[in-house]
Write a protein that holds these residues in place. Structure first.
Motif, PDB file in Angstrom:
ATOM      1  N   SER A   1       1.596   9.389  -5.721  1.00 45.52           N
ATOM      2  CA  SER A   1       1.918  10.773  -5.379  1.00 45.52           C
ATOM      3  C   SER A   1       3.028  11.335  -6.251  1.00 45.52           C
ATOM      4  O   SER A   1       3.110  12.540  -6.464  1.00 45.52           O
ATOM      5  CB  SER A   1       2.291  10.891  -3.904  1.00 45.52           C
ATOM      6  OG  SER A   1       3.487  10.196  -3.645  1.00 45.52           O
ATOM      7  N   THR A   2       3.890  10.464  -6.787  1.00 49.17           N
ATOM      8  CA  THR A   2       4.961  10.950  -7.651  1.00 49.17           C
ATOM      9  C   THR A   2       4.540  10.957  -9.109  1.00 49.17           C
ATOM     10  O   THR A   2       5.276  11.432  -9.962  1.00 49.17           O
ATOM     11  CB  THR A   2       6.237  10.089  -7.516  1.00 49.17           C
ATOM     12  OG1 THR A   2       5.923   8.741  -7.852  1.00 49.17           O
ATOM     13  CG2 THR A   2       6.806  10.163  -6.115  1.00 49.17           C
TER      14      THR A   2
ATOM     15  N   ARG B   1       2.126   0.072 -10.176  1.00 55.43           N
ATOM     16  CA  ARG B   1       2.974  -1.101 -10.344  1.00 55.43           C
ATOM     17  C   ARG B   1       2.110  -2.195 -10.966  1.00 55.43           C
ATOM     18  O   ARG B   1       0.948  -2.344 -10.633  1.00 55.43           O
ATOM     19  CB  ARG B   1       3.472  -1.527  -8.954  1.00 55.43           C
ATOM     20  CG  ARG B   1       4.319  -2.752  -8.963  1.00 55.43           C
ATOM     21  CD  ARG B   1       4.753  -3.122  -7.539  1.00 55.43           C
ATOM     22  NE  ARG B   1       3.632  -3.535  -6.723  1.00 55.43           N
ATOM     23  CZ  ARG B   1       3.106  -2.800  -5.729  1.00 55.43           C
ATOM     24  NH1 ARG B   1       3.598  -1.635  -5.428  1.00 55.43           N
ATOM     25  NH2 ARG B   1       2.099  -3.247  -5.033  1.00 55.43           N
TER      26      ARG B   1
ATOM     27  N   GLU C   1       0.831  -1.204   0.000  1.00 50.41           N
ATOM     28  CA  GLU C   1       0.000   0.000   0.000  1.00 50.41           C
ATOM     29  C   GLU C   1       0.866   1.254   0.000  1.00 50.41           C
ATOM     30  O   GLU C   1       0.582   2.215  -0.713  1.00 50.41           O
ATOM     31  CB  GLU C   1      -0.937   0.009   1.210  1.00 50.41           C
ATOM     32  CG  GLU C   1      -2.075  -0.964   1.097  1.00 50.41           C
ATOM     33  CD  GLU C   1      -2.930  -1.038   2.353  1.00 50.41           C
ATOM     34  OE1 GLU C   1      -2.458  -0.641   3.448  1.00 50.41           O
ATOM     35  OE2 GLU C   1      -4.071  -1.505   2.237  1.00 50.41           O
ATOM     36  N   ALA C   2       1.918   1.252   0.793  1.00 54.52           N
ATOM     37  CA  ALA C   2       2.820   2.407   0.848  1.00 54.52           C
ATOM     38  C   ALA C   2       3.494   2.619  -0.501  1.00 54.52           C
ATOM     39  O   ALA C   2       3.642   3.751  -0.965  1.00 54.52           O
ATOM     40  CB  ALA C   2       3.863   2.213   1.942  1.00 54.52           C
ATOM     41  N   SER C   3       3.885   1.532  -1.142  1.00 54.92           N
ATOM     42  CA  SER C   3       4.515   1.617  -2.455  1.00 54.92           C
ATOM     43  C   SER C   3       3.542   2.193  -3.483  1.00 54.92           C
ATOM     44  O   SER C   3       3.911   3.046  -4.291  1.00 54.92           O
ATOM     45  CB  SER C   3       4.991   0.238  -2.883  1.00 54.92           C
ATOM     46  OG  SER C   3       5.516   0.277  -4.189  1.00 54.92           O
ATOM     47  N   ASP C   4       2.305   1.710  -3.451  1.00 54.71           N
ATOM     48  CA  ASP C   4       1.280   2.226  -4.370  1.00 54.71           C
ATOM     49  C   ASP C   4       1.050   3.712  -4.135  1.00 54.71           C
ATOM     50  O   ASP C   4       0.955   4.490  -5.078  1.00 54.71           O
ATOM     51  CB  ASP C   4      -0.038   1.471  -4.215  1.00 54.71           C
ATOM     52  CG  ASP C   4      -0.018   0.116  -4.900  1.00 54.71           C
ATOM     53  OD1 ASP C   4       0.911  -0.148  -5.686  1.00 54.71           O
ATOM     54  OD2 ASP C   4      -0.942  -0.673  -4.646  1.00 54.71           O
ATOM     55  N   GLN C   5       0.955   4.128  -2.871  1.00 51.20           N
ATOM     56  CA  GLN C   5       0.731   5.537  -2.553  1.00 51.20           C
ATOM     57  C   GLN C   5       1.895   6.388  -3.005  1.00 51.20           C
ATOM     58  O   GLN C   5       1.710   7.484  -3.522  1.00 51.20           O
ATOM     59  CB  GLN C   5       0.494   5.709  -1.038  1.00 51.20           C
ATOM     60  CG  GLN C   5      -0.839   5.206  -0.582  1.00 51.20           C
ATOM     61  CD  GLN C   5      -1.995   5.880  -1.289  1.00 51.20           C
ATOM     62  OE1 GLN C   5      -1.992   7.095  -1.511  1.00 51.20           O
ATOM     63  NE2 GLN C   5      -2.983   5.109  -1.681  1.00 51.20           N
ATOM     64  N   SER C   6       3.101   5.869  -2.826  1.00 53.28           N
ATOM     65  CA  SER C   6       4.291   6.597  -3.250  1.00 53.28           C
ATOM     66  C   SER C   6       4.288   6.803  -4.758  1.00 53.28           C
ATOM     67  O   SER C   6       4.583   7.887  -5.249  1.00 53.28           O
ATOM     68  CB  SER C   6       5.543   5.829  -2.823  1.00 53.28           C
ATOM     69  OG  SER C   6       6.691   6.438  -3.354  1.00 53.28           O
ATOM     70  N   MET C   7       3.939   5.769  -5.497  1.00 55.88           N
ATOM     71  CA  MET C   7       3.911   5.881  -6.957  1.00 55.88           C
ATOM     72  C   MET C   7       2.814   6.821  -7.421  1.00 55.88           C
ATOM     73  O   MET C   7       3.005   7.572  -8.372  1.00 55.88           O
ATOM     74  CB  MET C   7       3.715   4.496  -7.581  1.00 55.88           C
ATOM     75  CG  MET C   7       4.955   3.659  -7.561  1.00 55.88           C
ATOM     76  SD  MET C   7       4.711   2.224  -8.580  1.00 55.88           S
ATOM     77  CE  MET C   7       5.631   1.024  -7.683  1.00 55.88           C
TER      78      MET C   7
END
Length: 78
Positions: free
Chosen positions: A69-70, A75, A61-67
């Motif tokens: 927001s950038t 993914r 979830e953190a990875s998805d949110q990071s992607m």
């Protein structure tokens, strides 16, 4: 007559979309059931702990949110 044909075509297209949506819902249900069964088996056999599963979910979830927001995009998962 042409207006009637367009209206019929529009209704048939709508019916086709509804059928596709129903198929997707059925696929989603079956996939959810499969994933749930696999997770339960992994947990029951001690191959995975509930904490490891929770940690992985939070990391994804953190990875998805990071992607998101950038603006990089999602993914691709298999």
């Amino acid at each position: 007559m042409e207006m009637s044909n367009r209206r019929l075509s529009s209704h048939l297209d709508e019916i086709a979309w509804i059928a596709k949506l129903a198929d997707l819902k059925e696929d989603h249900y079956r996939n959810s059931l499969l994933v749930g069964a696999i997770l339960e088996l992994l947990l029951e056999k001690g191959l995975l702990t509930a904490q490891e599963l929770a940690d992985k979910i939070h990391a994804l979830e953190a990875s998805d949110q990071s992607m998101l927001s950038t603006g990089i995009g999602n993914r691709h998962r298999h």
